[in-house]
Design an enzyme around this catalytic site. Sequence first.
Site, mmCIF file in Angstrom:
data_model
loop_
_atom_site.group_PDB
_atom_site.id
_atom_site.type_symbol
_atom_site.label_atom_id
_atom_site.label_comp_id
_atom_site.label_asym_id
_atom_site.label_seq_id
_atom_site.Cartn_x
_atom_site.Cartn_y
_atom_site.Cartn_z
ATOM 1 C CB SER A 98 36.417 -27.923 9.918
ATOM 2 O OG SER A 98 37.266 -27.731 8.811
ATOM 3 C CG HIS B 203 32.873 -29.051 7.663
ATOM 4 N ND1 HIS B 203 31.634 -28.777 7.143
ATOM 5 C CD2 HIS B 203 33.698 -28.100 7.172
ATOM 6 C CE1 HIS B 203 31.697 -27.705 6.374
ATOM 7 N NE2 HIS B 203 32.950 -27.273 6.371
ATOM 8 C CG ASP C 32 36.348 -26.834 5.057
ATOM 9 O OD1 ASP C 32 35.232 -26.393 4.758
ATOM 10 O OD2 ASP C 32 36.745 -26.964 6.233
ATOM 11 C CG MET D 292 39.347 -24.674 0.228
ATOM 12 S SD MET D 292 40.374 -23.698 1.330
ATOM 13 C CE MET D 292 39.444 -23.871 2.859
ATOM 14 C CG HIS E 257 32.137 -26.112 2.741
ATOM 15 N ND1 HIS E 257 32.639 -25.209 3.663
ATOM 16 C CD2 HIS E 257 31.582 -25.361 1.749
ATOM 17 C CE1 HIS E 257 32.401 -23.979 3.231
ATOM 18 N NE2 HIS E 257 31.778 -24.038 2.074
ATOM 19 C CG MET F 269 34.581 -23.297 0.042
ATOM 20 S SD MET F 269 35.578 -23.066 1.519
ATOM 21 C CE MET F 269 35.728 -24.776 2.039
ATOM 22 C CG MET G 32 30.451 -19.562 3.976
ATOM 23 S SD MET G 32 31.147 -21.080 4.664
ATOM 24 C CE MET G 32 32.671 -20.485 5.392
ATOM 25 C CG ASP H 151 32.230 -23.622 7.747
ATOM 26 O OD1 ASP H 151 33.125 -23.553 8.608
ATOM 27 O OD2 ASP H 151 32.399 -24.117 6.612
HETATM 28 C C1 DX5 Z 1 36.607 -22.003 5.906
HETATM 29 C C2 DX5 Z 1 36.066 -23.393 6.075
HETATM 30 C C3 DX5 Z 1 35.784 -23.772 7.467
HETATM 31 C C4 DX5 Z 1 36.966 -23.744 8.412
HETATM 32 C C5 DX5 Z 1 36.417 -23.369 9.744
HETATM 33 O O1 DX5 Z 1 36.593 -21.680 4.570
HETATM 34 O O2 DX5 Z 1 34.863 -23.551 5.344
HETATM 35 O O3 DX5 Z 1 35.123 -25.033 7.534
HETATM 36 O O4 DX5 Z 1 37.657 -24.949 8.509
HETATM 37 O O5 DX5 Z 1 37.469 -23.183 10.619
HETATM 38 P P1 DX5 Z 1 37.286 -22.416 12.000
HETATM 39 O O6 DX5 Z 1 36.251 -23.175 12.796
HETATM 40 O O7 DX5 Z 1 38.645 -22.469 12.594
HETATM 41 O O8 DX5 Z 1 36.818 -21.022 11.681
HETATM 42 ZN ZN ZN Z 2 33.709 -25.418 5.647
#
Ligand code: DX5
Ligand code: ZN
Length: 216
Positions: A7, A32, A34, A36, A65, A67, A138, A176
Amino acid sequence: MVKVSPSVLSADFANLGRDVRGLSAAGADYVHIDVMDGMFVPNLSLGFPVISAIRRDTELPLDVHLMIERPIRYVERFCEAGADILTIHVEADTPENTMQALEKIRACGVRPAICVKPRTPAEAVLPYLPLCSLILVMTVEPGFGGQKFMADMMPKVQEIRRYIDAMNPGCELEVDGGVDPSTCKICVASGANVLVAGSAVYKAADIPARIRELRG
Ligand code: DX5
Ligand code: ZN
Protein backbone atom coordinates in the site's frame (compact mmCIF):
# COMPACT_ATOMS: atom_id res chain seq x y z
CA MET A 1 0.49 -18.63 -4.76
CA VAL A 2 0.13 -15.81 -2.25
CA LYS A 3 0.32 -12.32 -3.74
CA VAL A 4 1.57 -9.17 -2.00
CA SER A 5 0.03 -5.76 -2.71
CA PRO A 6 2.08 -3.03 -1.01
CA SER A 7 0.00 0.00 0.00
CA VAL A 8 1.58 3.25 -1.16
CA LEU A 9 -0.26 5.04 1.65
CA SER A 10 2.87 4.27 3.69
CA ALA A 11 5.29 5.37 0.95
CA ASP A 12 7.21 8.65 1.08
CA PHE A 13 4.85 10.89 -0.94
CA ALA A 14 7.70 13.29 -1.68
CA ASN A 15 9.44 10.36 -3.41
CA LEU A 16 6.40 8.47 -4.63
CA GLY A 17 7.85 7.68 -8.07
CA ARG A 18 10.92 6.11 -6.50
CA ASP A 19 8.84 4.17 -3.99
CA VAL A 20 6.51 2.85 -6.71
CA ARG A 21 9.24 2.02 -9.25
CA GLY A 22 11.07 -0.12 -6.69
CA LEU A 23 8.11 -2.45 -6.13
CA SER A 24 8.38 -4.52 -9.28
CA ALA A 25 12.02 -5.48 -8.71
CA ALA A 26 11.18 -6.04 -5.03
CA GLY A 27 8.77 -8.81 -6.05
CA ALA A 28 5.40 -7.14 -5.42
CA ASP A 29 2.41 -8.51 -7.34
CA TYR A 30 0.12 -5.47 -7.25
CA VAL A 31 0.32 -1.84 -6.14
CA HIS A 32 -2.40 -1.02 -3.58
CA ILE A 33 -3.69 2.56 -3.79
CA ASP A 34 -6.03 3.87 -1.06
CA VAL A 35 -8.47 6.61 -2.10
CA MET A 36 -10.25 8.41 0.77
CA ASP A 37 -12.86 11.17 0.53
CA GLY A 38 -13.08 12.49 4.09
CA MET A 39 -16.72 11.27 4.22
CA PHE A 40 -16.72 7.49 4.03
CA VAL A 41 -13.63 7.54 6.23
CA PRO A 42 -12.31 10.39 8.40
CA ASN A 43 -9.25 10.98 6.22
CA LEU A 44 -8.25 12.26 2.76
CA SER A 45 -5.54 10.71 0.63
CA LEU A 46 -5.19 11.02 -3.15
CA GLY A 47 -7.17 10.99 -6.39
CA PHE A 48 -7.08 10.76 -10.20
CA PRO A 49 -3.88 12.68 -11.05
CA VAL A 50 -1.80 10.71 -8.57
CA ILE A 51 -3.17 7.39 -9.85
CA SER A 52 -2.42 8.42 -13.45
CA ALA A 53 1.12 9.32 -12.41
CA ILE A 54 1.59 5.98 -10.66
CA ARG A 55 0.22 4.27 -13.78
CA ARG A 56 3.04 5.78 -15.82
CA ASP A 57 5.62 4.62 -13.29
CA THR A 58 4.95 0.88 -13.07
CA GLU A 59 3.86 -2.10 -15.12
CA LEU A 60 2.39 -3.78 -12.04
CA PRO A 61 -1.42 -4.02 -11.84
CA LEU A 62 -2.92 -1.15 -9.84
CA ASP A 63 -5.17 -2.42 -7.02
CA VAL A 64 -7.27 0.67 -6.25
CA HIS A 65 -9.26 0.65 -2.98
CA LEU A 66 -11.99 3.31 -2.96
CA MET A 67 -13.01 4.45 0.51
CA ILE A 68 -15.51 6.97 -0.84
CA GLU A 69 -19.28 7.55 -0.60
CA ARG A 70 -21.36 6.63 -3.66
CA PRO A 71 -18.43 5.40 -5.76
CA ILE A 72 -20.74 4.92 -8.78
CA ARG A 73 -20.20 8.65 -9.46
CA TYR A 74 -16.51 8.15 -10.20
CA VAL A 75 -15.78 4.53 -11.13
CA GLU A 76 -15.27 5.25 -14.85
CA ARG A 77 -12.76 7.98 -14.04
CA PHE A 78 -10.79 5.64 -11.80
CA CYS A 79 -10.76 3.08 -14.61
CA GLU A 80 -9.49 5.75 -17.05
CA ALA A 81 -6.84 6.80 -14.53
CA GLY A 82 -5.37 3.31 -14.76
CA ALA A 83 -6.94 0.97 -12.19
CA ASP A 84 -6.63 -2.74 -13.01
CA ILE A 85 -8.65 -3.86 -9.98
CA LEU A 86 -11.22 -1.38 -8.66
CA THR A 87 -12.63 -2.06 -5.19
CA ILE A 88 -15.72 -0.35 -3.79
CA HIS A 89 -17.18 -0.73 -0.30
CA VAL A 90 -20.46 -2.57 0.18
CA GLU A 91 -21.37 0.05 2.83
CA ALA A 92 -20.86 3.03 0.51
CA ASP A 93 -24.19 3.06 -1.37
CA THR A 94 -27.52 1.26 -1.94
CA PRO A 95 -27.41 -2.35 -3.17
CA GLU A 96 -28.75 -1.25 -6.58
CA ASN A 97 -26.05 1.36 -7.05
CA THR A 98 -23.36 -0.99 -5.77
CA MET A 99 -24.38 -3.60 -8.34
CA GLN A 100 -24.48 -0.99 -11.11
CA ALA A 101 -21.08 0.38 -10.12
CA LEU A 102 -19.56 -3.13 -10.35
CA GLU A 103 -21.16 -3.58 -13.78
CA LYS A 104 -19.75 -0.24 -14.95
CA ILE A 105 -16.29 -1.26 -13.77
CA ARG A 106 -16.53 -4.53 -15.68
CA ALA A 107 -17.77 -2.72 -18.78
CA CYS A 108 -14.59 -0.61 -18.63
CA GLY A 109 -12.52 -3.82 -18.83
CA VAL A 110 -11.35 -3.45 -15.22
CA ARG A 111 -11.61 -6.15 -12.53
CA PRO A 112 -14.54 -5.32 -10.17
CA ALA A 113 -14.10 -5.92 -6.45
CA ILE A 114 -16.09 -5.42 -3.26
CA CYS A 115 -14.83 -4.65 0.25
CA VAL A 116 -16.32 -5.18 3.71
CA LYS A 117 -15.53 -3.15 6.85
CA PRO A 118 -14.92 -5.02 10.12
CA ARG A 119 -18.50 -4.75 11.38
CA THR A 120 -20.05 -5.90 8.08
CA PRO A 121 -20.89 -9.62 8.00
CA ALA A 122 -19.57 -12.07 5.41
CA GLU A 123 -23.04 -12.56 3.87
CA ALA A 124 -23.00 -8.96 2.64
CA VAL A 125 -20.74 -9.98 -0.25
CA LEU A 126 -23.06 -12.73 -1.52
CA PRO A 127 -25.21 -10.72 -3.98
CA TYR A 128 -22.08 -9.31 -5.62
CA LEU A 129 -19.78 -12.32 -5.58
CA PRO A 130 -20.73 -13.63 -9.06
CA LEU A 131 -19.71 -10.25 -10.54
CA CYS A 132 -16.48 -9.84 -8.58
CA SER A 133 -12.91 -10.63 -9.42
CA LEU A 134 -11.70 -9.98 -5.86
CA ILE A 135 -13.22 -9.65 -2.39
CA LEU A 136 -11.41 -7.46 0.15
CA VAL A 137 -11.84 -8.03 3.89
CA MET A 138 -10.69 -5.15 6.11
CA THR A 139 -8.66 -6.30 9.10
CA VAL A 140 -8.64 -2.75 10.57
CA GLU A 141 -11.21 0.08 10.46
CA PRO A 142 -10.49 1.75 7.10
CA GLY A 143 -8.93 5.22 7.07
CA PHE A 144 -5.38 4.94 8.32
CA GLY A 145 -2.26 2.85 7.89
CA GLY A 146 -0.31 1.43 10.80
CA GLN A 147 -3.24 0.11 12.88
CA LYS A 148 -3.39 -3.12 14.86
CA PHE A 149 -4.48 -6.28 13.01
CA MET A 150 -7.93 -7.58 14.02
CA ALA A 151 -7.47 -11.33 14.33
CA ASP A 152 -11.19 -11.67 15.05
CA MET A 153 -11.83 -11.05 11.32
CA MET A 154 -10.43 -14.50 10.48
CA PRO A 155 -13.75 -16.39 10.78
CA LYS A 156 -15.15 -13.94 8.23
CA VAL A 157 -12.22 -14.58 5.88
CA GLN A 158 -12.84 -18.33 6.23
CA GLU A 159 -16.54 -17.92 5.52
CA ILE A 160 -15.94 -15.79 2.42
CA ARG A 161 -13.34 -18.35 1.25
CA ARG A 162 -16.09 -20.99 1.42
CA TYR A 163 -18.47 -18.78 -0.60
CA ILE A 164 -15.78 -18.12 -3.21
CA ASP A 165 -14.92 -21.79 -3.59
CA ALA A 166 -18.60 -22.66 -4.02
CA MET A 167 -19.73 -19.75 -6.23
CA ASN A 168 -16.81 -18.12 -8.05
CA PRO A 169 -13.56 -20.05 -7.58
CA GLY A 170 -11.53 -17.67 -9.77
CA CYS A 171 -12.23 -14.77 -7.43
CA GLU A 172 -9.31 -13.59 -5.28
CA LEU A 173 -9.56 -12.99 -1.53
CA GLU A 174 -7.57 -10.07 -0.14
CA VAL A 175 -7.00 -8.79 3.40
CA ASP A 176 -6.02 -5.22 4.28
CA GLY A 177 -4.83 -3.72 7.55
CA GLY A 178 -2.13 -4.62 10.04
CA VAL A 179 -0.70 -7.39 7.87
CA ASP A 180 2.93 -8.06 8.84
CA PRO A 181 5.31 -11.04 8.94
CA SER A 182 3.52 -12.53 11.94
CA THR A 183 -0.14 -11.82 11.07
CA CYS A 184 0.22 -12.84 7.40
CA LYS A 185 0.28 -16.53 8.30
CA ILE A 186 -3.16 -16.67 9.86
CA CYS A 187 -4.59 -14.70 6.90
CA VAL A 188 -3.26 -17.24 4.42
CA ALA A 189 -4.33 -20.15 6.63
CA SER A 190 -7.84 -18.62 6.70
CA GLY A 191 -8.01 -18.55 2.91
CA ALA A 192 -6.69 -15.15 1.79
CA ASN A 193 -4.47 -15.20 -1.31
CA VAL A 194 -3.68 -11.46 -1.60
CA LEU A 195 -2.07 -9.55 1.28
CA VAL A 196 -2.10 -5.75 1.40
CA ALA A 197 0.73 -4.35 3.50
CA GLY A 198 1.58 -0.69 3.98
CA SER A 199 3.78 -0.08 6.97
CA ALA A 200 5.15 -3.64 7.00
CA VAL A 201 6.59 -3.07 3.51
CA TYR A 202 7.62 0.57 3.55
CA LYS A 203 9.10 0.60 7.04
CA ALA A 204 11.23 -2.46 6.28
CA ALA A 205 14.98 -1.96 5.87
CA ASP A 206 15.02 -4.62 3.12
CA ILE A 207 11.78 -4.39 1.12
CA PRO A 208 12.38 -7.39 -1.22
CA ALA A 209 13.13 -9.59 1.81
CA ARG A 210 10.02 -8.32 3.59
CA ILE A 211 7.83 -9.11 0.57
CA ARG A 212 9.26 -12.65 0.44
CA GLU A 213 8.62 -13.00 4.15
CA LEU A 214 5.00 -11.89 3.77
CA ARG A 215 4.40 -14.27 0.89
CA GLY A 216 5.67 -17.10 3.11
C1 DX5 B 1 -6.43 1.53 5.51
C2 DX5 B 1 -5.97 1.16 4.13
C3 DX5 B 1 -4.83 0.24 4.09
C4 DX5 B 1 -3.56 0.73 4.76
C5 DX5 B 1 -2.89 -0.48 5.30
O1 DX5 B 1 -7.64 2.18 5.42
O2 DX5 B 1 -7.02 0.56 3.39
O3 DX5 B 1 -4.55 -0.19 2.76
O4 DX5 B 1 -2.69 1.41 3.91
O5 DX5 B 1 -1.80 -0.08 6.05
P1 DX5 B 1 -1.09 -1.06 7.08
O6 DX5 B 1 -0.60 -2.25 6.29
O7 DX5 B 1 0.01 -0.23 7.63
O8 DX5 B 1 -2.11 -1.47 8.10
ZN1 ZN C 1 -6.53 -0.33 1.43
